[in-house]
Design a protein around this motif. Structure first.
Motif, PDB file in Angstrom:
ATOM      1  N   SER A 148      -9.270  47.870  68.584  1.00 44.58           N
ATOM      2  CA  SER A 148      -9.117  47.203  69.879  1.00 44.58           C
ATOM      3  C   SER A 148      -9.385  45.700  69.796  1.00 44.58           C
ATOM      4  CB  SER A 148     -10.041  47.840  70.922  1.00 44.58           C
ATOM      5  OG  SER A 148     -11.392  47.803  70.494  1.00 44.58           O
ATOM      6  N   LEU A 149     -10.193  45.265  68.833  1.00 45.31           N
ATOM      7  CA  LEU A 149     -10.431  43.830  68.639  1.00 45.31           C
ATOM      8  C   LEU A 149      -9.398  43.225  67.692  1.00 45.31           C
ATOM      9  CD1 LEU A 149     -12.277  41.417  69.272  1.00 45.31           C
ATOM     10  CD2 LEU A 149     -13.621  42.014  67.244  1.00 45.31           C
ATOM     11  N   PHE A 150      -9.160  43.887  66.573  1.00 42.44           N
ATOM     12  CA  PHE A 150      -8.284  43.326  65.541  1.00 42.44           C
ATOM     13  C   PHE A 150      -6.848  43.188  66.048  1.00 42.44           C
ATOM     14  CE2 PHE A 150      -5.899  42.917  61.668  1.00 42.44           C
ATOM     15  CZ  PHE A 150      -6.753  42.286  60.773  1.00 42.44           C
ATOM     16  N   THR A 151      -6.347  44.185  66.771  1.00 38.89           N
ATOM     17  CA  THR A 151      -4.939  44.144  67.193  1.00 38.89           C
ATOM     18  C   THR A 151      -4.686  43.125  68.301  1.00 38.89           C
ATOM     19  OG1 THR A 151      -5.271  45.991  68.740  1.00 38.89           O
ATOM     20  CG2 THR A 151      -4.471  46.529  66.519  1.00 38.89           C
ATOM     21  N   GLU A 152      -5.748  42.551  68.871  1.00 36.98           N
ATOM     22  CA  GLU A 152      -5.578  41.477  69.850  1.00 36.98           C
ATOM     23  C   GLU A 152      -5.510  40.103  69.187  1.00 36.98           C
ATOM     24  OE1 GLU A 152      -8.592  41.654  72.812  1.00 36.98           O
ATOM     25  OE2 GLU A 152      -7.896  43.538  73.686  1.00 36.98           O
ATOM     26  N   ASP A 153      -5.799  40.051  67.884  1.00 39.50           N
ATOM     27  CA  ASP A 153      -5.838  38.783  67.152  1.00 39.50           C
ATOM     28  C   ASP A 153      -4.477  38.531  66.498  1.00 39.50           C
ATOM     29  OD1 ASP A 153      -6.258  36.765  65.139  1.00 39.50           O
ATOM     30  OD2 ASP A 153      -8.412  37.135  65.310  1.00 39.50           O
ATOM     31  N   ARG A 154      -3.710  37.628  67.076  1.00 35.29           N
ATOM     32  CA  ARG A 154      -2.345  37.383  66.607  1.00 35.29           C
ATOM     33  C   ARG A 154      -2.313  36.893  65.159  1.00 35.29           C
ATOM     34  NH1 ARG A 154       2.505  36.800  69.279  1.00 35.29           N
ATOM     35  NH2 ARG A 154       4.111  35.634  68.153  1.00 35.29           N
ATOM     36  N   ASP A 155      -3.223  36.000  64.790  1.00 34.23           N
ATOM     37  CA  ASP A 155      -3.221  35.449  63.433  1.00 34.23           C
ATOM     38  C   ASP A 155      -3.513  36.533  62.396  1.00 34.23           C
ATOM     39  OD1 ASP A 155      -2.660  32.943  64.423  1.00 34.23           O
ATOM     40  OD2 ASP A 155      -4.757  32.297  64.463  1.00 34.23           O
ATOM     41  N   LYS A 156      -4.513  37.368  62.664  1.00 31.06           N
ATOM     42  CA  LYS A 156      -4.875  38.421  61.706  1.00 31.06           C
ATOM     43  C   LYS A 156      -3.770  39.472  61.609  1.00 31.06           C
ATOM     44  CE  LYS A 156      -8.911  36.485  61.184  1.00 31.06           C
ATOM     45  NZ  LYS A 156      -9.248  35.715  59.976  1.00 31.06           N
ATOM     46  N   MET A 157      -3.183  39.822  62.754  1.00 28.91           N
ATOM     47  CA  MET A 157      -2.104  40.812  62.738  1.00 28.91           C
ATOM     48  C   MET A 157      -0.871  40.275  62.019  1.00 28.91           C
ATOM     49  SD  MET A 157      -2.929  43.750  63.921  1.00 28.91           S
ATOM     50  CE  MET A 157      -1.279  44.445  64.098  1.00 28.91           C
ATOM     51  N   THR A 158      -0.651  38.976  62.100  1.00 25.46           N
ATOM     52  CA  THR A 158       0.482  38.378  61.379  1.00 25.46           C
ATOM     53  C   THR A 158       0.323  38.574  59.873  1.00 25.46           C
ATOM     54  OG1 THR A 158       0.832  36.716  63.106  1.00 25.46           O
ATOM     55  CG2 THR A 158       1.738  36.237  60.928  1.00 25.46           C
ATOM     56  N   THR A 178      -4.722  50.903  71.361  1.00 30.29           N
ATOM     57  CA  THR A 178      -6.104  51.193  71.731  1.00 30.29           C
ATOM     58  C   THR A 178      -6.667  50.122  72.666  1.00 30.29           C
ATOM     59  OG1 THR A 178      -6.863  50.090  69.708  1.00 30.29           O
ATOM     60  CG2 THR A 178      -6.566  52.480  69.621  1.00 30.29           C
ATOM     61  N   THR A 179      -5.857  49.127  72.980  1.00 29.59           N
ATOM     62  CA  THR A 179      -6.213  48.097  73.955  1.00 29.59           C
ATOM     63  C   THR A 179      -4.939  47.664  74.670  1.00 29.59           C
ATOM     64  OG1 THR A 179      -6.939  45.792  74.228  1.00 29.59           O
ATOM     65  CG2 THR A 179      -6.066  46.408  72.076  1.00 29.59           C
ATOM     66  N   PRO A 180      -5.026  47.372  75.971  1.00 28.10           N
ATOM     67  CA  PRO A 180      -3.818  46.920  76.679  1.00 28.10           C
ATOM     68  C   PRO A 180      -3.339  45.550  76.213  1.00 28.10           C
ATOM     69  CG  PRO A 180      -5.751  46.775  78.109  1.00 28.10           C
ATOM     70  CD  PRO A 180      -6.183  47.506  76.873  1.00 28.10           C
ATOM     71  N   ASP A 181      -4.202  44.815  75.490  1.00 17.40           N
ATOM     72  CA  ASP A 181      -3.856  43.467  75.044  1.00 17.40           C
ATOM     73  C   ASP A 181      -3.461  43.405  73.572  1.00 17.40           C
ATOM     74  OD1 ASP A 181      -4.440  42.333  77.591  1.00 17.40           O
ATOM     75  OD2 ASP A 181      -6.579  42.459  77.125  1.00 17.40           O
ATOM     76  N   SER A 182      -3.079  44.531  73.001  1.00 14.32           N
ATOM     77  CA  SER A 182      -2.629  44.534  71.610  1.00 14.32           C
ATOM     78  C   SER A 182      -1.352  43.710  71.463  1.00 14.32           C
ATOM     79  CB  SER A 182      -2.364  45.965  71.143  1.00 14.32           C
ATOM     80  OG  SER A 182      -1.745  45.963  69.868  1.00 14.32           O
ATOM     81  N   VAL A 183      -1.290  42.929  70.384  1.00 11.91           N
ATOM     82  CA  VAL A 183      -0.086  42.139  70.095  1.00 11.91           C
ATOM     83  C   VAL A 183       0.760  42.817  69.014  1.00 11.91           C
ATOM     84  CG1 VAL A 183      -1.247  39.992  70.713  1.00 11.91           C
ATOM     85  CG2 VAL A 183      -1.240  40.738  68.314  1.00 11.91           C
ATOM     86  N   GLY A 184       0.291  43.967  68.509  1.00  7.25           N
ATOM     87  CA  GLY A 184       0.900  44.580  67.339  1.00  7.25           C
ATOM     88  C   GLY A 184       2.380  44.873  67.466  1.00  7.25           C
ATOM     89  N   TYR A 185       2.766  45.596  68.510  1.00  8.61           N
ATOM     90  CA  TYR A 185       4.165  46.014  68.642  1.00  8.61           C
ATOM     91  C   TYR A 185       5.087  44.820  68.849  1.00  8.61           C
ATOM     92  CZ  TYR A 185       8.388  47.928  70.757  1.00  8.61           C
ATOM     93  OH  TYR A 185       9.697  48.217  71.051  1.00  8.61           O
TER      94      TYR A 185
END
Length: 385
Positions: free
Chosen positions: A272-282, A300-307
């Motif tokens: 829920s924390l990691f998937t909200e971090d655009r730089d790390k997910m990139t 796992t969070t509504p603010d995920s940037v993953g998809y």
């Protein structure tokens, strides 16, 4: 002195006894080999909703279903618009958005009255609050112990007919495999396309992955990512943390992927924390793209940037629609299966994620006829965008 003769049956009896002991030891070892004494970790952050909140949400769902049944509203006019992850302090739950299409205002008011009546037994803990809504729509939120759990939209008047362009499709993913090879085999034996997402460092990770390859099942890596409540909530070994630099993330990711041979894709475990971090997910998604792996956002969070980020980067991707078994009560799993089918029929597709529970396996077996009725069960790769 006369020499005492040995009894001829002693040696064979001794050999038989020795063989029996050896067989017992071997069988015991073999049986224990398939069992794991390690503690099974928490499967998802959304399991933290608490028994009381989960029970309340289940009762609210059943009350709504009872009201809909009594009103005689056709299934095609009941539309689950979304089931979204929510969190507050130490609680996590799924927020349901439900659209009810009524023929006129009188019908809408009557249906609302039936829903209110069905919720009366829960009035000490549950309330319905009216919200501002445009035009010919009544909007209400349902609040359980101070937590908003549902939004109901009752629309009335003319609305376009629903036209199904093609047969709806659903995909099923079973997460968090690696601790019970027997149960994993049972899911493989469902005789439907089920994607198996395996934790990288569980006791039976490689054994389950090998069996899945042998049976031709699709394998994924259930990639541990940092949740917001770490270390109180721990995804386990192999976790990617937001405190890592790019080199550390890539090193850990590479080691995680090596643990699950034959994997074709990845979805996040917690995160829920990691998937909200655009730089790390990139960093992660770029590495997956180089390896030709797809990504499924477990949301796992509504603010995920993953998809959205994966789609921007040209990576085959999808996102979870419904968690099937955050609440293991049979009625709750049945309710989630209904949501999955409803959303697939209205949207054209849906992805359900379950976990290695006997309750989930039993309910899936029981619901296979319903799942096959009107929808196609496909591999998750068929739903990648």
């Amino acid at each position: 002195m006369k020499r005492k003769r040995k009894k001829p049956w002693v040696l064979p009896l001794f050999l038989v006894f020795t063989l029996c002991v050896a067989a017992f030891v071997f069988c015991s070892f073999w049986l224990l080999k398939g069992k794991n004494n390690s503690p099974v970790p928490l499967y998802e952050e959304s399991y933290l909703g608490g028994d009381e909140l989960s029970t309340l949400i289940r009762k609210i769902d059943l009350s709504i279903y009872e009201a809909l049944y009594r009103s005689g509203i056709p299934e095609k006019n009941v539309v689950f618009q979304g089931v979204d992850p929510r969190g507050r302090k130490k609680q996590h739950w799924e927020f349901t958005r439900l659209l009810l299409r009524c023929t006129d205002e009188t019908t809408a008011r009557s249906l609302l009255g039936k829903i209110r009546k069905a919720l009366l037994p829960l009035k000490q803990q549950v309330s319905i609050r009216k919200e501002k809504s445009p035009g010919r729509v009544f909007s209400f939120s349902i609040v359980a112990n101070g937590v908003p759990t549902h939004r109901l939209l009752l629309s009335f008047g003319a609305f376009p007919p629903i036209r199904e362009k093609h047969r709806a499709r659903i995909a099923l993913i079973i997460d968090d495999l690696g601790y019970d090879p027997g149960l994993a085999k049972d899911f493989m034996g469902l005789k439907i396309p089920v994607s198996l997402s395996v934790l990288p460092y569980a006791p039976f990770t490689r054994r389950i992955a090998a069996e899945a390859r042998k049976r031709g099942c699709q394998i994924m890596v259930h990639l541990p990512m940092e949740p917001k409540r770490y270390p109180a909530v721990n995804p386990g070994p192999g976790t990617l943390f937001t405190s890592m630099d790019a080199e550390q993330i890539l090193q850990q990711l590479s080691e995680d992927l090596k643990q699950v041979p034959g994997a074709r894709g990845v979805n996040n475990h917690m995160g829920s924390l990691f998937t909200e971090d655009r730089d790390k997910m990139t960093i992660v998604l770029r590495a997956l793209k180089q390896r030709h792996l797809f990504f499924v956002d477990s949301r796992t969070t509504p603010d995920s940037v993953g998809y959205d980020l994966a789609r921007e980067m040209g990576i085959p991707a999808a996102k979870r629609t419904v968690f099937l078994d955050n609440d293991l009560h049979p009625e709750a799993i049945e309710s989630q299966v209904r949501r999955l089918l409803n959303m697939a029929r209205h949207k054209g597709w849906a992805i359900g994620i379950g976990h290695p529970h006997k309750e989930t396996l039993k309910l899936l077996k029981h619901n296979l006829p319903a799942l096959r009725d009107g929808v196609d069960i496909v591999s998750v790769t068929k739903l990648l965008g």
